[in-house]
Motif scaffolding. Structure first.
Motif, PDB file in Angstrom:
ATOM      1  N   THR A  26       0.836  -1.211   0.000  1.00 12.02           N
ATOM      2  CA  THR A  26       0.000   0.000   0.000  1.00 12.02           C
ATOM      3  C   THR A  26       0.862   1.249   0.000  1.00 12.02           C
ATOM      4  O   THR A  26       0.539   2.247  -0.664  1.00 12.02           O
ATOM      5  CB  THR A  26      -0.943  -0.011   1.215  1.00 12.02           C
TER       6      THR A  26
ATOM      7  N   LYS B 173      -8.669   3.283  -2.946  1.00 10.05           N
ATOM      8  CA  LYS B 173      -7.976   2.921  -1.710  1.00 10.05           C
ATOM      9  C   LYS B 173      -8.693   1.763  -1.016  1.00 10.05           C
ATOM     10  O   LYS B 173      -9.910   1.617  -1.112  1.00 10.05           O
ATOM     11  CB  LYS B 173      -7.907   4.125  -0.771  1.00 10.05           C
ATOM     12  N   GLN B 174      -7.913   0.970  -0.296  1.00  7.26           N
ATOM     13  CA  GLN B 174      -8.491  -0.164   0.424  1.00  7.26           C
ATOM     14  C   GLN B 174      -9.442   0.313   1.512  1.00  7.26           C
ATOM     15  O   GLN B 174     -10.540  -0.218   1.685  1.00  7.26           O
ATOM     16  CB  GLN B 174      -7.378  -1.012   1.051  1.00  7.26           C
TER      17      GLN B 174
ATOM     18  N   ASP C 261      -6.244  -0.817  -4.594  1.00  4.94           N
ATOM     19  CA  ASP C 261      -5.757  -1.516  -3.412  1.00  4.94           C
ATOM     20  C   ASP C 261      -6.868  -2.411  -2.870  1.00  4.94           C
ATOM     21  O   ASP C 261      -7.845  -1.927  -2.298  1.00  4.94           O
ATOM     22  CB  ASP C 261      -5.317  -0.500  -2.348  1.00  4.94           C
TER      23      ASP C 261
END
Length: 494
Positions: free
Chosen positions: A45, A72-73, A128
């Motif tokens: 990340t 984004k995760q 991600d």
């Protein structure tokens, strides 16, 4: 050659005194699809954040030649606003509720964020863990959508099926270094296996050479010792002048032999220590008479009806789960998979359990342990298993013999997650209940989990959207559809 869209040169990043990434050179080109893999905590990340420009390296260059969108995760949820230009057809096909004022499930939030990203096209796309919380149907839709993406795509994912379908290059991040492999995830694994074979061949070659040299040293030492004994005897005797030169020659030869032995020992040190990288052996879980069940169907449901709020999920369903089977519960997001597992754990109305059922459930640990006792000591206090079994479990989870002596308080988030996995298997049980256990864990831990489940002597109930994980572990697959629970794979009787 395609146009360069990203270049990383002589880049390094550290947090405090800990080096995170050190990359000499990496590049991405137009229409390349790159998958980033590596254990949790290795910097995957962080690498995406560097590419996105949200953090700066200590030194070196990360040059973006195009604009990158970034999924984004973890991101704070934002409701749809008038400024959002969302693809209505994509929202419909992804199953995103039109009215987002109501609370959304984890899967629905992921779908909405994906729709927002994909509706705003850029030449670069960073993702991600985009498949987290998505059901199998949504994952396939996302794959189909991304197959036609025109631009550079860089993806961090633990979903091996997703990577196999999309990427043509793998960046492996390990110990701060980036290594590039051509092909999808399966190609990468083949190359890693070949590397292991070649490394083991070289290790065996070095081991044979060390053994030969050690034998030669031993012979030289014996020869020198024998000559020393002969020389000592001669000194006690009266040696005639014409024999004196012969004695000196023997002393010279003895020194030469000793010098040769030292040279061989030096050569052995230069070869260094060698260690063969072996395949992980299946864990042999000891069985306890107290946990043995003889009921052919330790978990049954009779006329089970499930509701979540105003929504009916299951309506008067009957089922029976066989002893010793690995049973996957599948279905679309919101169909009731997790709700059913909780209902079984809580012994809800219509659930009939064998009196000897002992459940263990997996709890994700997103915090650090505070205890000062070691990893090994902590696990030994949780179990009746012998130490060699506990050590084998830790070894399969990637812990070295040195790391198992670390205090719990020093564990990283990824290490704590692996310890949580170990706790699940060392505690006494005969039924495991796992709700999406592959979320947020790296591929190596997923593969270790697959091995544990296959070796576990009891019954396993689990939900997972990971296609490969389900195919490798389940010998029964049930699906929730149209408010029914239907057996899709495996025999009901055994």
């Amino acid at each position: 050659m395609e146009n360069l869209t990203l270049e990383i040169k002589n880049m390094a990043l550290s947090f405090g005194n800990k080096a995170i990434l050190s990359i000499e050179h990496a590049a991405a080109y137009q229409n390349e699809r790159i998958g980033i893999v590596g254990r949790n905590g290795q910097g995957k990340t962080t690498l995406l954040n560097l590419i996105a420009g949200s953090i700066e390296p200590d030194y070196g260059d990360v040059k973006q030649k195009v604009t990158f969108n970034y999924f984004k995760q973890i991101e704070e949820f934002r409701e749809v606003s008038a400024n959002d230009e969302l693809d209505a057809e994509m929202m419909s096909r992804m199953g995103v509720p039109q009215n987002t004022d109501q609370s959304l499930s984890g899967g629905e939030e992921t779908k909405l964020r994906l729709t927002r990203i994909l509706s705003n096209y850029q030449m670069g796309l960073l993702m991600d863990e985009p498949t987290t919380h998505l059901d199998e149907k949504s994952i396939q839709f996302l794959i189909d959508e991304l197959e036609y993406y025109y631009g550079t795509m860089i993806i961090v994912s633990h979903d091996r099926y997703f990577l196999d379908q999309l990427v043509s290059k793998i960046w492996e991040v390990d110990n701060g270094q980036l290594t590039e492999y051509t092909g999808n995830y399966s190609d990468y694994i083949e190359q890693k296996e070949q590397q292991k074979l070649e490394a083991n061949r070289e290790a065996e070659k070095i081991a044979k050479e060390k053994n030969r040299l050690e034998q030669a040293v031993e012979q030289k030492k014996k020869q020198a010792a024998k000559m020393n004994t002969v020389s000592a005897k001669n000194k006690k005797r009266n040696i005639k002048p014409d024999r004196l030169s012969s004695s000196k020659q023997k002393d010279t030869v003895q020194k030469a032999v000793q010098k040769s032995a030292k040279a061989l020992e030096s050569r052995i040190k230069q070869l260094g220590d060698v260690e063969l990288e072996g395949d992980l052996k299946p864990i042999s879980f000891p069985t306890s008479e107290e946990l043995e069940m003889h009921n052919r169907f330790p978990i049954r449901g009779e006329s089970v009806t499930l509701e979540a709020g105003d929504k009916r999920l299951l309506e008067k369903v009957d089922f029976q789960f066989p002893l010793g089977k690995r049973i996957a519960i599948t279905g679309d997001n919101g169909s009731g998979k997790s709700t059913l597992l909780k209902y079984i754990l809580n012994h809800g109305e219509g659930i009939i359990l064998s009196p000897k059922v002992v459940f263990q459930t997996y709890q994700q640990m997103d915090y650090k342990f505070s205890q000062e006792n070691s990893v090994l000591d902590y696990l030994l206090k949780q179990t009746e298993y012998p130490e060699n079994t506990v050590r084998a479990i830790l070894n399969n989870l990637g812990f070295t013999q040195t790391e198992i002596s670390k205090p719990l308080a020093a564990l990283s988030g990824g290490e704590a997650t692996r310890i949580a996995m170990a706790v699940l298997f060392v505690k006494p049980s005969n039924v495991l209940v796992l709700d999406e256990p592959t979320n947020f864990i790296d591929i190596q831990t997923i593969e270790a989990l697959e091995g544990f489940i296959q070796s576990y002597p009891g019954t396993v109930l689990f939900t997972s959207h990971d296609k490969y994980f389900t195919e490798k572990t389940a010998n029964q697959i049930w699906k929730i559809e149209n408010k029914k629970l239907v057996l899709k794979k495996g025999d009901l009787l055994y």
